[in-house]
Enzyme design. Structure first.
Site, PDB file in Angstrom:
ATOM      1  N   PRO A   1      82.371  15.421  -0.827  1.00  0.00           N
ATOM      2  CA  PRO A   1      81.456  16.059  -1.789  1.00  0.00           C
ATOM      3  C   PRO A   1      80.491  15.043  -2.415  1.00  0.00           C
ATOM      4  O   PRO A   1      79.332  15.362  -2.667  1.00  0.00           O
ATOM      5  CB  PRO A   1      82.403  16.646  -2.841  1.00  0.00           C
ATOM      6  CG  PRO A   1      83.706  16.836  -2.123  1.00  0.00           C
ATOM      7  CD  PRO A   1      83.781  15.775  -1.077  1.00  0.00           C
TER       8      PRO A   1
ATOM      9  N   LEU B   1      84.166  13.027   7.926  1.00  0.00           N
ATOM     10  CA  LEU B   1      83.635  11.806   7.313  1.00  0.00           C
ATOM     11  C   LEU B   1      83.028  12.127   5.937  1.00  0.00           C
ATOM     12  O   LEU B   1      83.368  11.518   4.934  1.00  0.00           O
ATOM     13  CB  LEU B   1      82.571  11.175   8.225  1.00  0.00           C
ATOM     14  CG  LEU B   1      81.900   9.906   7.684  1.00  0.00           C
ATOM     15  CD1 LEU B   1      82.907   8.774   7.544  1.00  0.00           C
ATOM     16  CD2 LEU B   1      80.764   9.454   8.617  1.00  0.00           C
TER      17      LEU B   1
ATOM     18  N   LEU C   1      79.051   8.804  15.427  1.00  0.00           N
ATOM     19  CA  LEU C   1      77.865   9.587  15.045  1.00  0.00           C
ATOM     20  C   LEU C   1      76.699   9.320  15.993  1.00  0.00           C
ATOM     21  O   LEU C   1      75.932  10.214  16.321  1.00  0.00           O
ATOM     22  CB  LEU C   1      77.447   9.259  13.608  1.00  0.00           C
ATOM     23  CG  LEU C   1      78.375   9.793  12.520  1.00  0.00           C
ATOM     24  CD1 LEU C   1      77.905   9.332  11.146  1.00  0.00           C
ATOM     25  CD2 LEU C   1      78.446  11.315  12.551  1.00  0.00           C
ATOM     26  N   ASN C   2      76.609   8.087  16.466  1.00  0.00           N
ATOM     27  CA  ASN C   2      75.545   7.749  17.416  1.00  0.00           C
ATOM     28  C   ASN C   2      75.649   8.583  18.686  1.00  0.00           C
ATOM     29  O   ASN C   2      74.640   8.986  19.265  1.00  0.00           O
ATOM     30  CB  ASN C   2      75.664   6.273  17.797  1.00  0.00           C
ATOM     31  CG  ASN C   2      74.441   5.530  17.395  1.00  0.00           C
ATOM     32  OD1 ASN C   2      73.505   6.094  16.850  1.00  0.00           O
ATOM     33  ND2 ASN C   2      74.450   4.251  17.691  1.00  0.00           N
TER      34      ASN C   2
ATOM     35  N   GLY D   1      79.654   4.635  14.976  1.00  0.00           N
ATOM     36  CA  GLY D   1      79.514   4.606  16.439  1.00  0.00           C
ATOM     37  C   GLY D   1      79.690   6.004  17.020  1.00  0.00           C
ATOM     38  O   GLY D   1      78.990   6.401  17.961  1.00  0.00           O
TER      39      GLY D   1
ATOM     40  N   GLU E   1      74.351  14.386  10.788  1.00  0.00           N
ATOM     41  CA  GLU E   1      74.279  13.225  11.695  1.00  0.00           C
ATOM     42  C   GLU E   1      73.197  12.247  11.247  1.00  0.00           C
ATOM     43  O   GLU E   1      72.484  11.681  12.076  1.00  0.00           O
ATOM     44  CB  GLU E   1      73.984  13.660  13.136  1.00  0.00           C
ATOM     45  CG  GLU E   1      74.793  14.818  13.638  1.00  0.00           C
ATOM     46  CD  GLU E   1      76.195  14.430  14.008  1.00  0.00           C
ATOM     47  OE1 GLU E   1      76.497  13.222  14.019  1.00  0.00           O
ATOM     48  OE2 GLU E   1      76.994  15.340  14.251  1.00  0.00           O
TER      49      GLU E   1
END
Ligand code: FAD
Length: 391
Positions: A141, A138, A246-247, A244, A370
């Protein structure tokens, strides 16, 4: 007068809040971690090299890869059990928990939640067994906290997709068989399942890290990577797809970070009891006891919070704001505990002979990935005020 010391978690009798099955899973992961990972982890950290394939297979045999998912070779355990497994792995090293989080909660979860039946059948059983490694691309840079600024693009060419762009800081990248890559399309952000042997794909490893050295971190370079129509994740549309996922991974960190903190505190207590300063044990001084007591309080409160959030997740009632509360609090306290424990160990605290500074350094990455602590603070601020202060 001396009495037998109590383990920090026993102070609040937290174990009594776990089911027998949860305790058993925790015991199994702890035993494996102590026997098969801890003896080598300082060496992996120092060299910056890990036997990733061998580790993935071991963790697959242990059953922790995608363990909270149902079907396709996954164990289907409760969220609390998954959290406890993260805690025990992170007590050894945050890098090992990162391997498991990225594999199970990011790459596998993205396919499990948003993928087609063919994508799930092709990848999930091998990933659960640790035969295949996944990564999740995701960050770029110039797009970290604000993934909406991503530049990686997927364009249609007939029925195919052609991907171009660069992802940055990708855990497991150079050792992955498959990458879940998020890219901008005419239809908003979409996810793509990219086999890493696709022509035009490369994943150079990022070296010279001072944190998470027992974890592979890479750049992903996509140069005209051509994929069939079926490579797109059909169920994820827009940024809610990756957010979602990442949650899910953040939930593992709520528990995991406490593992690193527990290991530091156990080390500091045992060190303070053995170390003599000015003719007495370091543990017998009030200043030391204040440090240890404050840390045990934060560790215990963090564990109660993690368990509460875990029970909410198992009941299907956990909100994104609540996950932010957990990640923000528990990582912030874990890093404070690690730094404070380092002071208890004096000069010995700066070496790899003890795990404390390794954990402290690792937690710097955990604080950032995260969702940074600032971003989670803004999530909680928005929940409290109704005002978004992100931009
Ligand atoms: P920026 O977004 O540039 O932030 C810099 C600073 O600005 C931070 O302090 C941040 O909190 C602050 N900031 C940002 N926005 C605001 C605001 N609105 N108000 C106030 N302050 C703000 N990414 C992946 O996609 N996959 C992975 O597997 C992965 N693994 C990683 C492994 C490691 C070891 C590390 C270090 C990172 C990894 N990441 C991964 C990337 C990670 O998620 C990003 O680093 C993170 O999202 C922050 O982005 P950034 O580094 O670009 O920092």
């Amino acid at each position: 007068m001396k009495s037998s010391p109590v383990h920090p978690f026993d102070l609040l009798a937290v174990d009594g809040l776990l089911t027998e099955e949860e305790r058993e899973i925790r015991r199994t992961v702890r035993t494996m971690g102590e026997r098969e990972l801890r003896p080598y982890v300082a060496e992996w950290f120092e060299s910056g090299e890990i036997p990733a394939r061998e580790l993935a297979r071991k963790l697959g045999e242990l059953g922790v890869l995608g363990m909270h998912l149902e079907g396709y070779g996954c164990a289907g355990t409760s969220a609390v059990s998954y959290g406890l497994a993260c805690l025990e792995l992170e007590a050894v090293d945050s890098g090992l928990r990162s391997l498991v989080s990225v594999q199970g909660s990011l790459a596998m979860y993205a396919m499990w939640q948003h993928g087609s039946e063919e994508q799930k059948r092709e990848w999930l059983p091998g990933m659960a067994a640790g035969e295949k490694i996944g990564c999740f691309g995701l960050t770029e840079p110039d797009a970290g906290s604000d993934p909406g600024a991503m530049r990686t693009a997927a364009k249609r060419d007939g029925s195919d997709w052609v991907l171009n762009g660069t992802k940055m800081w990708i855990t497991n990248g150079s050792v992955a068989d498959v990458a879940v890559v998020w890219a901008r399309t005419d239809d908003g952000v979409r996810g793509f399942v990219v086999p890493t042997d696709s022509p035009g794909f490369s994943a150079p490893e990022i070296k010279r890290k001072l944190s998470l050295r027992a974890s592979v971190t890479s750049e992903l370079v996509l140069e005209d990577v051509r994929l069939p129509a079926g490579a797109m994740l059909p169920g994820a549309r827009g940024l809610s797809g990756p957010l979602g996922c990442l949650n899910e991974a953040r939930f593992g960190i709520v528990f995991g970070s406490l593992g690193a903190a527990r290991d530091c505190l156990e080390t500091a207590i045992s060190y303070a009891r053995d170390r003599t300063v000015f003719g007495r044990s370091l543990a017998s001084y009030q200043l030391t006891q204040q440090k240890l007591a404050d840390m045990a309080l934060e560790l215990g409160k963090g564990m109660l919070l993690a368990l509460h959030l875990g029970r909410l997740k198992d009941a299907g009632e956990l909100s994104a704001e609540q996950v932010s509360v957990g990640k923000l609090n528990n990582v912030r306290e874990a890093i404070e505990i690690a730094r404070q424990c380092r002071t208890v160990l004096g000069a010995n605290g700066v070496t790899l002979e003890y795990p404390v500074m390794r954990h402290a350094n690792n937690l710097e990455s955990v604080l950032t990935y995260e969702g940074t602590s600032e971003v989670h603070t803004l999530v909680v601020g928005k929940a409290l005020t109704g005002e978004a202060a992100f931009r």
